[in-house]
Scaffold this active site. Sequence first.
Site, mmCIF file in Angstrom:
data_model
loop_
_atom_site.group_PDB
_atom_site.id
_atom_site.type_symbol
_atom_site.label_atom_id
_atom_site.label_comp_id
_atom_site.label_asym_id
_atom_site.label_seq_id
_atom_site.Cartn_x
_atom_site.Cartn_y
_atom_site.Cartn_z
ATOM 1 N N GLN A 170 -4.736 -3.351 -2.294
ATOM 2 C CA GLN A 170 -4.385 -2.402 -3.282
ATOM 3 C C GLN A 170 -4.217 -2.911 -4.740
ATOM 4 O O GLN A 170 -4.207 -2.121 -5.548
ATOM 5 C CB GLN A 170 -3.003 -1.803 -2.761
ATOM 6 C CG GLN A 170 -2.905 -1.148 -1.484
ATOM 7 C CD GLN A 170 -3.331 0.312 -1.153
ATOM 8 O OE1 GLN A 170 -3.348 0.920 -2.315
ATOM 9 N NE2 GLN A 170 -3.971 0.676 -0.553
ATOM 10 N N HIS B 244 -13.858 0.048 -1.142
ATOM 11 C CA HIS B 244 -13.602 1.554 -1.182
ATOM 12 C C HIS B 244 -12.185 1.841 -1.930
ATOM 13 O O HIS B 244 -11.871 2.984 -2.164
ATOM 14 C CB HIS B 244 -13.522 2.216 0.235
ATOM 15 C CG HIS B 244 -12.471 1.923 1.171
ATOM 16 N ND1 HIS B 244 -11.521 3.103 1.378
ATOM 17 C CD2 HIS B 244 -12.336 1.117 1.948
ATOM 18 C CE1 HIS B 244 -10.702 2.330 2.441
ATOM 19 N NE2 HIS B 244 -11.073 1.414 2.505
ATOM 20 N N THR C 45 -26.458 -8.553 10.344
ATOM 21 C CA THR C 45 -27.196 -8.117 9.186
ATOM 22 C C THR C 45 -26.198 -7.807 8.078
ATOM 23 O O THR C 45 -25.264 -6.952 8.547
ATOM 24 C CB THR C 45 -28.441 -7.198 9.504
ATOM 25 O OG1 THR C 45 -29.123 -7.657 10.573
ATOM 26 C CG2 THR C 45 -29.162 -6.992 8.422
ATOM 27 N N CYS D 160 -0.032 7.465 12.960
ATOM 28 C CA CYS D 160 0.303 8.299 14.322
ATOM 29 C C CYS D 160 -0.316 7.244 15.458
ATOM 30 O O CYS D 160 -1.563 6.537 15.015
ATOM 31 C CB CYS D 160 -0.988 9.219 14.370
ATOM 32 S SG CYS D 160 0.007 10.822 14.461
ATOM 33 N N ASN E 262 0.930 -1.236 0.000
ATOM 34 C CA ASN E 262 0.099 0.058 -0.022
ATOM 35 C C ASN E 262 0.914 1.263 0.007
ATOM 36 O O ASN E 262 0.523 2.487 -0.610
ATOM 37 C CB ASN E 262 -1.075 0.041 1.176
ATOM 38 C CG ASN E 262 -0.494 -0.372 2.371
ATOM 39 O OD1 ASN E 262 0.052 -1.649 2.445
ATOM 40 N ND2 ASN E 262 -0.360 0.212 3.399
HETATM 41 N N1 PLP Z 1 -4.910 -3.942 3.405
HETATM 42 C C1 PLP Z 1 -4.263 -3.081 2.567
HETATM 43 C C2 PLP Z 1 -2.888 -3.379 1.540
HETATM 44 C C3 PLP Z 1 -4.815 -1.757 2.655
HETATM 45 O O1 PLP Z 1 -3.984 -0.810 1.954
HETATM 46 C C4 PLP Z 1 -5.828 -1.368 3.478
HETATM 47 C C5 PLP Z 1 -6.259 -0.083 3.447
HETATM 48 O O2 PLP Z 1 -5.544 0.983 3.654
HETATM 49 C C6 PLP Z 1 -6.228 -2.420 4.274
HETATM 50 C C7 PLP Z 1 -5.901 -3.767 4.165
HETATM 51 C C8 PLP Z 1 -7.425 -2.289 5.201
HETATM 52 O O3 PLP Z 1 -8.730 -2.050 4.208
HETATM 53 P P1 PLP Z 1 -10.063 -1.428 4.854
HETATM 54 O O4 PLP Z 1 -9.786 -0.039 4.822
HETATM 55 O O5 PLP Z 1 -11.162 -1.795 3.956
HETATM 56 O O6 PLP Z 1 -10.250 -2.078 6.263
#
Ligand code: PLP
Length: 380
Positions: free
Chosen positions: A175, A195, A231, A318, A147
Site C-alpha cells: 500500500q 496493480h 515461465t 467474507c 491497507n
Molecule cells: N498486502 C497488502 C497490504 C495489500 O493491501 C494487498 C492487497 O490488497 C496484498 C498484500 C496482496 O496483494 P496482491 O493483490 O498483489 O496479491
Amino acid sequence: MIYLDNAATTRLDDEVLAAMLPYLKNEYGNSQSQHALGRAAAEALVCARDEMAARLGCDSGELYFVSGGTEAGNSALKGVCLARGKGHILVSAIEHPSVIQSAKDMGKLGFEVEFIMPDSRGVILPESVRRAIRDDTVFCAVMAANNETGVIQPVREIGEICKSRGVFYYADCVQAVCTQEIKADFCDGLGISAHKFYGPKGAGALYIKSGNGISPLISGGRQEKGLRGGTVNVAAVVGMAAAFKKICQNKAVYNQSVAQIRDYFVNRALTEIEGTHLNGGGEVLPTHANLSFDGCAGEILLVALDLNGVAVSTGSACSAGATEPSHVLTAMGLPVERVRSAVRFSFGRHNVIKEAEAAFEILKTAVNKIRGKCALPIGN
Ligand code: PLP
C-alpha cells in the site's frame, strides 16, 4: 462511476499498457529460450529488474519477480522460516491476511507465532516489537502502511531493532509504495504489487537482502534463481517496471493533489454528517480514509453507494459466507459498532475534486437514508 477504491486496485495506466503491448503481441518469447525471441524476452526482464532495483536501492540479484503482494508475503515468511527450520515468528496483528495466514501455516509446522498489537491509532510501536523479540525469534513482519486505515508504520525504527537482534524483518510495502519513498535499506525483505500503482494485475516484486537463505515456494525450472519456478509473465513485468518508474516521478506533486481531494471529502464528512468518525491516526497515506458512520452497517452503506455509482470497500472480509469484522480495526480496540460501520474510501491519480464533491453528496444522502431520516429513495 466514481471510483474510490484505489487501495483495492488501480486503473492500468495508458503508458504502461503501451509498454506492455509489444510483449503481448510480437515479442512473445519465453525468457528461458536460447533463440532471438527468447533472448529479447530475457533482455526485457534484465532491464525491468535493473531499473526497479536501482529505484529501490538494492542489487538486481536481490529482486525477484512474483505474482503480487500475496506471493511476496508468502514467499518471504514461509521461505525464511522453512530455511531456518524452527523458531519464534512475530507478526503485527494488522498485517494483510496473506502474511497472517502464512504465519498461521508455519504455526501448524511447529513455529511459535506471536501477534503484536497496535495502539488505538493503528500504529505498531517500535517498543512493542523490542519487547516481543526473543533469542529464538527468526522473523518479524510489520507492514509499511496498513491497507484498511492507511496508517504509516515506523518501519525504520522497527528495522533497526530487528537488525540489532539478528531478526529477519519483512515489510509489506504494497500500500505504501505508490505514495511513499521506499528504499530497501531498512529491512531484509519487502514486497510490492503492480496493480496497486497503476500497473497490471499478477505482477509483483520481492526483495530479499543477499545472504539470507530462503526456501523456494514454487519448485520448477531455474527461473528467478530457482526461487520461483514457472515461465515469467514478461509483459506484466515490463508493465510493472514502467508503472514503477512513473509513480517514482512527481510523487510529491501527486501526493499533494490526492491529499487535497481526500481531505476535502473527509472534512466535509466529519463536519456535515453527524456521528462520523475517522479511524486511524498518526501519519496516514494521502490516499486513504477509513470512516465509520453511527447507525450504518458498512455493507449496507457500500451497497447504497454502489447503487448510486460510488465504488468503495469495507474492511470486513467474507469468509465461508459469513462477514467477519475487520481484524485491523478490532486490533485497534475500536468498539464493535464502529468496526461494523466502517467504510474505506481510497483516492487515486485519476480522481478529481468534482468527484469528491459528488461522492460526498451521495454519501450524505445514503447515510441519512439508512438512518431513517431522509425520504429520498436510494438508487434514484
Ligand atoms: N498486502 C497488502 C497490504 C495489500 O493491501 C494487498 C492487497 O490488497 C496484498 C498484500 C496482496 O496483494 P496482491 O493483490 O498483489 O496479491
